[in-house]
Enzyme design. Structure first.
Site, PDB file in Angstrom:
ATOM      1  N   SER A  39      27.010  29.503  -4.691  1.00 63.13           N
ATOM      2  CA  SER A  39      26.228  28.263  -4.606  1.00 63.13           C
ATOM      3  C   SER A  39      26.381  27.649  -3.230  1.00 63.13           C
ATOM      4  O   SER A  39      27.377  27.878  -2.531  1.00 63.13           O
ATOM      5  CB  SER A  39      26.757  27.271  -5.639  1.00 63.13           C
ATOM      6  OG  SER A  39      26.164  26.003  -5.454  1.00 63.13           O
ATOM      7  N   TYR A  70      33.982  22.329 -10.404  1.00 66.50           N
ATOM      8  CA  TYR A  70      32.961  23.384 -10.275  1.00 66.50           C
ATOM      9  C   TYR A  70      32.906  23.974  -8.872  1.00 66.50           C
ATOM     10  O   TYR A  70      32.865  25.195  -8.701  1.00 66.50           O
ATOM     11  CB  TYR A  70      31.617  22.762 -10.655  1.00 66.50           C
ATOM     12  CG  TYR A  70      30.389  23.603 -10.379  1.00 66.50           C
ATOM     13  CD1 TYR A  70      29.989  24.590 -11.285  1.00 66.50           C
ATOM     14  CD2 TYR A  70      29.599  23.391  -9.243  1.00 66.50           C
ATOM     15  CE1 TYR A  70      28.835  25.338 -11.047  1.00 66.50           C
ATOM     16  CE2 TYR A  70      28.454  24.132  -9.005  1.00 66.50           C
ATOM     17  CZ  TYR A  70      28.070  25.104  -9.914  1.00 66.50           C
ATOM     18  OH  TYR A  70      26.936  25.842  -9.681  1.00 66.50           O
ATOM     19  N   LYS A 104      32.841  28.039  -7.177  1.00 64.03           N
ATOM     20  CA  LYS A 104      31.747  28.655  -6.415  1.00 64.03           C
ATOM     21  C   LYS A 104      32.255  29.157  -5.067  1.00 64.03           C
ATOM     22  O   LYS A 104      31.827  30.200  -4.582  1.00 64.03           O
ATOM     23  CB  LYS A 104      30.605  27.654  -6.267  1.00 64.03           C
ATOM     24  CG  LYS A 104      29.964  27.287  -7.596  1.00 64.03           C
ATOM     25  CD  LYS A 104      29.047  28.386  -8.088  1.00 64.03           C
ATOM     26  CE  LYS A 104      29.403  29.015  -9.390  1.00 64.03           C
ATOM     27  NZ  LYS A 104      28.454  30.034  -9.841  1.00 64.03           N
TER      28      LYS A 104
HETATM   29  P1  NAD Z   1      21.477  28.057 -16.893  1.00 61.20           P
HETATM   30  O1  NAD Z   1      22.270  27.102 -17.720  1.00 61.20           O
HETATM   31  O2  NAD Z   1      19.989  28.013 -16.964  1.00 61.20           O
HETATM   32  O3  NAD Z   1      21.930  29.539 -17.205  1.00 61.20           O
HETATM   33  C1  NAD Z   1      23.283  29.887 -17.376  1.00 61.20           C
HETATM   34  C2  NAD Z   1      23.386  31.253 -18.003  1.00 61.20           C
HETATM   35  O4  NAD Z   1      24.775  31.567 -18.126  1.00 61.20           O
HETATM   36  C3  NAD Z   1      22.789  31.325 -19.413  1.00 61.20           C
HETATM   37  O5  NAD Z   1      22.170  32.588 -19.591  1.00 61.20           O
HETATM   38  C4  NAD Z   1      24.014  31.212 -20.312  1.00 61.20           C
HETATM   39  O6  NAD Z   1      23.862  31.867 -21.575  1.00 61.20           O
HETATM   40  C5  NAD Z   1      25.055  31.933 -19.470  1.00 61.20           C
HETATM   41  N1  NAD Z   1      26.421  31.547 -19.815  1.00 61.20           N
HETATM   42  C6  NAD Z   1      26.974  30.289 -19.780  1.00 61.20           C
HETATM   43  N2  NAD Z   1      28.253  30.344 -20.221  1.00 61.20           N
HETATM   44  C7  NAD Z   1      28.495  31.643 -20.528  1.00 61.20           C
HETATM   45  C8  NAD Z   1      29.623  32.335 -21.053  1.00 61.20           C
HETATM   46  N3  NAD Z   1      30.768  31.714 -21.342  1.00 61.20           N
HETATM   47  N4  NAD Z   1      29.516  33.667 -21.261  1.00 61.20           N
HETATM   48  C9  NAD Z   1      28.357  34.317 -20.991  1.00 61.20           C
HETATM   49  N5  NAD Z   1      27.264  33.720 -20.495  1.00 61.20           N
HETATM   50  C10 NAD Z   1      27.336  32.407 -20.274  1.00 61.20           C
HETATM   51  O7  NAD Z   1      21.974  27.807 -15.402  1.00 61.20           O
HETATM   52  P2  NAD Z   1      21.539  28.427 -13.994  1.00 61.20           P
HETATM   53  O8  NAD Z   1      21.215  27.299 -13.110  1.00 61.20           O
HETATM   54  O9  NAD Z   1      20.583  29.530 -14.151  1.00 61.20           O
HETATM   55  O10 NAD Z   1      22.963  28.997 -13.509  1.00 61.20           O
HETATM   56  C11 NAD Z   1      23.215  30.349 -13.235  1.00 61.20           C
HETATM   57  C12 NAD Z   1      24.238  30.442 -12.114  1.00 61.20           C
HETATM   58  O11 NAD Z   1      23.678  29.889 -10.936  1.00 61.20           O
HETATM   59  C13 NAD Z   1      25.539  29.683 -12.371  1.00 61.20           C
HETATM   60  O12 NAD Z   1      26.632  30.477 -11.976  1.00 61.20           O
HETATM   61  C14 NAD Z   1      25.413  28.465 -11.459  1.00 61.20           C
HETATM   62  O13 NAD Z   1      26.674  28.007 -11.022  1.00 61.20           O
HETATM   63  C15 NAD Z   1      24.619  29.041 -10.330  1.00 61.20           C
HETATM   64  N6  NAD Z   1      23.927  28.048  -9.519  1.00 61.20           N
HETATM   65  C16 NAD Z   1      22.959  27.255 -10.056  1.00 61.20           C
HETATM   66  C17 NAD Z   1      22.316  26.330  -9.262  1.00 61.20           C
HETATM   67  C18 NAD Z   1      21.237  25.424  -9.771  1.00 61.20           C
HETATM   68  O14 NAD Z   1      20.894  24.452  -9.056  1.00 61.20           O
HETATM   69  N7  NAD Z   1      20.673  25.668 -10.940  1.00 61.20           N
HETATM   70  C19 NAD Z   1      22.668  26.204  -7.917  1.00 61.20           C
HETATM   71  C20 NAD Z   1      23.671  27.018  -7.414  1.00 61.20           C
HETATM   72  C21 NAD Z   1      24.277  27.941  -8.229  1.00 61.20           C
HETATM   73  C1  RM4 Z   2      24.809  23.930  -7.802  1.00 65.81           C
HETATM   74  C2  RM4 Z   2      24.407  22.795  -6.898  1.00 65.81           C
HETATM   75  C3  RM4 Z   2      23.244  22.131  -7.528  1.00 65.81           C
HETATM   76  C4  RM4 Z   2      23.600  21.698  -8.928  1.00 65.81           C
HETATM   77  C5  RM4 Z   2      24.076  22.896  -9.703  1.00 65.81           C
HETATM   78  C6  RM4 Z   2      24.522  22.531 -11.099  1.00 65.81           C
HETATM   79  O1  RM4 Z   2      25.848  24.676  -7.329  1.00 65.81           O
HETATM   80  O2  RM4 Z   2      25.478  21.887  -6.741  1.00 65.81           O
HETATM   81  O3  RM4 Z   2      22.816  21.012  -6.755  1.00 65.81           O
HETATM   82  O4  RM4 Z   2      22.449  21.159  -9.545  1.00 65.81           O
HETATM   83  O5  RM4 Z   2      25.151  23.469  -9.056  1.00 65.81           O
END
Ligand code: NAD
Ligand code: RM4
Length: 250
Positions: free
Chosen positions: A140, A153, A157
């Site tokens: 992230s 969190y 990351k």
């Molecule tokens: P989301 O909630 O839409 O998806 C999360 C996924 O992870 C789902 O498929 C869920 O079933 C799975 N999951 C959660 N806990 C789990 C567990 N214990 N075991 C197995 N699967 C599990 O969220 P997202 O935004 O798609 O997040 C995906 C990744 O991207 C995460 O690692 C998050 O930190 C990262 N991320 C997201 C953002 C953002 O802004 N959305 C930004 C940076 C990084």
């Molecule tokens: C990411 C970043 C995004 C936040 C998600 C949950 O790492 O911080 O801004 O929305 O996490």
């Protein structure tokens, strides 16, 4: 067809970024193993619709046994593991001074320990196969910057990116490349409640030079690139996918 004939495991592939990445890999000819914590019907239907092949495995990524379970499923259904996208993660937004121990522990166990276990299991299989592989962690922008409600969190990351850097060294001799993508703010379930605050939403939108928050599909291309032979000399790298958010300080 950048991933033709390759088998890709995507953890957390049922929703959000993982789902878009799973579909993006299938579009490039990959067989996909989707790991998830809840229902995976939608992503399986998406992949079926484009004529791709996928199976889903329900398991908690924080369980050290899940990595082996996913590798075994990939081998059983498709014969190999060529790419791992370690994406599953949670972000239960919470203030620092009263952070409950169980929220801290769970966030660490899912995001960081989970990534470690599945990376280790996939890497062992790739080593035994003897033809290299690619591992991509969904880190992230939070590996580089802080967040007031994300003190539990952001270290996870930074941790998964660091894991990829060390694994790039440990696994280079087997031809296994390890990289991270660093998404900015992407609209998914993980931040639905946080961005329901209109002021926060407007603040985030206004900070992004490309003028919009990210969509899960914005991550598919960068992940496919790092997974494919187009990135054959790229390892230990981190690719920001944030619309310019990180560099926009003043
Ligand atoms: P989301 O909630 O839409 O998806 C999360 C996924 O992870 C789902 O498929 C869920 O079933 C799975 N999951 C959660 N806990 C789990 C567990 N214990 N075991 C197995 N699967 C599990 O969220 P997202 O935004 O798609 O997040 C995906 C990744 O991207 C995460 O690692 C998050 O930190 C990262 N991320 C997201 C953002 C953002 O802004 N959305 C930004 C940076 C990084
Ligand atoms: C990411 C970043 C995004 C936040 C998600 C949950 O790492 O911080 O801004 O929305 O996490």
């Amino acid at each position: 067809m950048l991933l033709e004939g390759k088998t890709v495991i995507v953890t957390g592939g049922s929703r959000g970024i993982g789902r878009a990445v799973a579909v993006g890999c299938a579009k490039q000819g990959a067989n996909v193993v989707v790991s998830h914590h809840s229902h995976a019907d939608e992503v399986l239907a998406d992949i079926d619709k484009i004529g791709g092949k996928a199976v889903a495995v329900q398991s908690d990524i924080a369980d050290p046994a899940t990595g082996t379970l996913l590798v075994n499923a990939a081998v059983k259904h498709f014969g190999s593991v060529d790419v791992l996208v370690s994406n599953a993660g949670i972000c239960p937004f919470h203030s620092f001074l009263d952070m409950p121990v169980d929220v801290l522990k769970r966030t660490m166990e899912v995001n960081l320990h989970g990534a470690f276990y599945v990376t280790q299991a996939a890497a062992n299989r790739m080593k035994d196969q003897g033809r290299g592989g690619a591992i991509i962690a969904v880190s992230s922008i939070s590996a580089l910057v802080g967040g007031e409600m994300q003190t539990h969190y952001t270290p996870t990351k930074a941790g998964v990116h660091s894991l990829m850097q060390s694994c790039a060294i440990a696994l280079g001799k087997y031809g296994i490349r390890c990289n991270s993508v660093l998404p900015g703010t992407i609209l998914t379930d993980i931040n639905k409640d946080d961005l329901a605050d209109a002021d926060k939403l407007a603040y985030m939108q206004n900070r992004i030079p490309l003028g919009r928050l990210g969509e899960p599909e914005d991550l598919a291309g960068p992940v496919v690139f790092l997974a494919s032979d187009m990135a054959r000399y790229v390892t230990g790298a981190a690719l920001l996918v944030d619309g310019g958010l990180f560099v926009n300080l003043q």
